[in-house]
Write an enzyme that holds these catalytic residues in place. Structure first.
Site, short mmCIF file in Angstrom:
data_model
loop_
_atom_site.label_atom_id
_atom_site.label_comp_id
_atom_site.label_asym_id
_atom_site.label_seq_id
_atom_site.Cartn_x
_atom_site.Cartn_y
_atom_site.Cartn_z
N ASN A 121 6.15 -45.01 47.00
CA ASN A 121 6.86 -43.63 47.91
C ASN A 121 7.73 -43.95 49.31
O ASN A 121 7.98 -45.18 49.66
CB ASN A 121 5.23 -43.22 49.23
CG ASN A 121 4.37 -44.35 49.13
OD1 ASN A 121 4.28 -46.00 48.74
ND2 ASN A 121 3.85 -43.64 50.60
N GLU A 154 9.21 -42.81 52.18
CA GLU A 154 8.87 -41.98 53.59
C GLU A 154 9.58 -41.56 54.52
O GLU A 154 10.68 -42.36 54.34
CB GLU A 154 7.39 -41.93 54.48
CG GLU A 154 6.14 -42.32 53.77
CD GLU A 154 4.69 -42.63 54.13
OE1 GLU A 154 5.17 -42.86 55.50
OE2 GLU A 154 4.03 -42.33 54.02
N CYS A 164 6.65 -38.94 47.29
CA CYS A 164 5.36 -39.34 46.46
C CYS A 164 5.91 -39.80 45.18
O CYS A 164 7.44 -39.87 44.66
CB CYS A 164 4.68 -39.16 46.30
SG CYS A 164 3.91 -37.12 47.08
N GLU A 209 5.18 -40.73 42.58
CA GLU A 209 5.06 -41.17 41.38
C GLU A 209 6.71 -40.08 40.79
O GLU A 209 7.14 -40.11 40.06
CB GLU A 209 4.38 -40.06 41.46
CG GLU A 209 2.68 -40.22 41.65
CD GLU A 209 2.26 -40.26 42.25
OE1 GLU A 209 2.93 -40.51 43.27
OE2 GLU A 209 1.13 -39.95 42.11
N CYS A 252 -0.61 -35.99 44.48
CA CYS A 252 -0.59 -34.68 44.49
C CYS A 252 -0.48 -33.80 43.65
O CYS A 252 -0.27 -33.53 42.32
CB CYS A 252 -0.09 -34.27 45.81
SG CYS A 252 1.53 -34.66 45.41
N CYS A 288 3.88 -33.75 42.81
CA CYS A 288 3.98 -34.31 41.66
C CYS A 288 2.81 -34.23 39.80
O CYS A 288 3.60 -34.01 39.40
CB CYS A 288 3.05 -35.53 41.69
SG CYS A 288 3.99 -36.48 43.42
N1 THU Z 1 1.88 -39.96 47.95
C1 THU Z 1 2.31 -40.66 46.88
O1 THU Z 1 3.18 -41.56 46.87
N2 THU Z 1 1.67 -40.22 46.00
C2 THU Z 1 0.41 -39.49 45.49
O2 THU Z 1 0.31 -38.89 44.83
C3 THU Z 1 -0.02 -39.08 47.58
C4 THU Z 1 0.12 -39.13 47.98
C5 THU Z 1 1.89 -40.69 49.33
C6 THU Z 1 2.63 -39.84 49.95
C7 THU Z 1 3.15 -40.20 51.72
O3 THU Z 1 3.83 -40.88 51.57
C8 THU Z 1 1.88 -40.71 51.10
O4 THU Z 1 1.30 -41.18 50.08
C9 THU Z 1 0.73 -40.50 52.54
O5 THU Z 1 0.62 -39.47 52.18
#
Ligand code: THU
Length: 164
Positions: free
Chosen positions: A62, A64, A73, A75, A112, A115
């Protein structure tokens, strides 16, 4: 009126050692990717590793952003990297794992909705199921044979056509 039901099947493993060697290796790559995540706002580090049909493993984590919705994310970082670098090569499996700097994650990660839709696109594009291997830092591992099981009512290309 007709009430209908859908069932999904998945497999749970008590530990990583119960996975095949190939799956274990993929999960290790996902763990290594999570170590490199850029998650200064959530402190939740996610790593994804995709196994392509040609044997190549593509990883992502991920990313941010201070403007929160601009982040992405793990994925999608990984699957878009695979789509950009290896177009037309089927994706066989994706391992996803997570960890937090604030607490211990003992449950498998649940991807999520966005994704799920993005991964679903590649199942449809390559007409080939993508196995999902979902893990936390510790605890059971959940394996699902296809993203279609996790997102049964995915938005599909046919819906953009007039005469369907
Ligand atoms: N996140 C992912 O990378 N994948 C997921 O399936 C769920 C959430 C990340 C997004 C964000 O950077 C952090 O987790 C918190 O939501």
């Amino acid at each position: 009126m007709k009430k209908q039901e859908l069932t999904i099947s998945f497999t749970e493993f008590e530990s990583e050692n119960e996975l095949s060697k190939e799956e274990q290796q993929l999960l290790q790559k996902a763990r290594a990717a999570s170590d490199l995540a850029y998650a200064p706002y959530s402190n939740f580090h996610v790593g994804a590793a995709l196994l392509l049909e040609n044997g190549v493993i593509v990883s992502g984590n991920n990313q941010e952003n201070v403007a929160y919705p601009s982040g992405l994310c793990a994925e999608r970082v990984a699957i878009y990297a695979a789509g950009a670098t290896y177009p037309d090569i089927k994706i066989k499996a994706i391992a996803v794992t997570c960890k937090s700097t604030q607490f211990h994650v003992s449950e498998p990660l649940s991807p999520c909705g966005a994704c799920r839709q993005a991964i679903s696109e590649y199942e449809m594009r390559y007409k080939s199921n993508i196995k999902m291997i979902l893990a936390g830092e510790t605890g059971k591992i959940r394996v699902i044979d296809s993203m279609a099981d996790l997102l049964p009512f995915a938005f599909k290309a046919e819906e953009l056509k007039k005469n369907r």
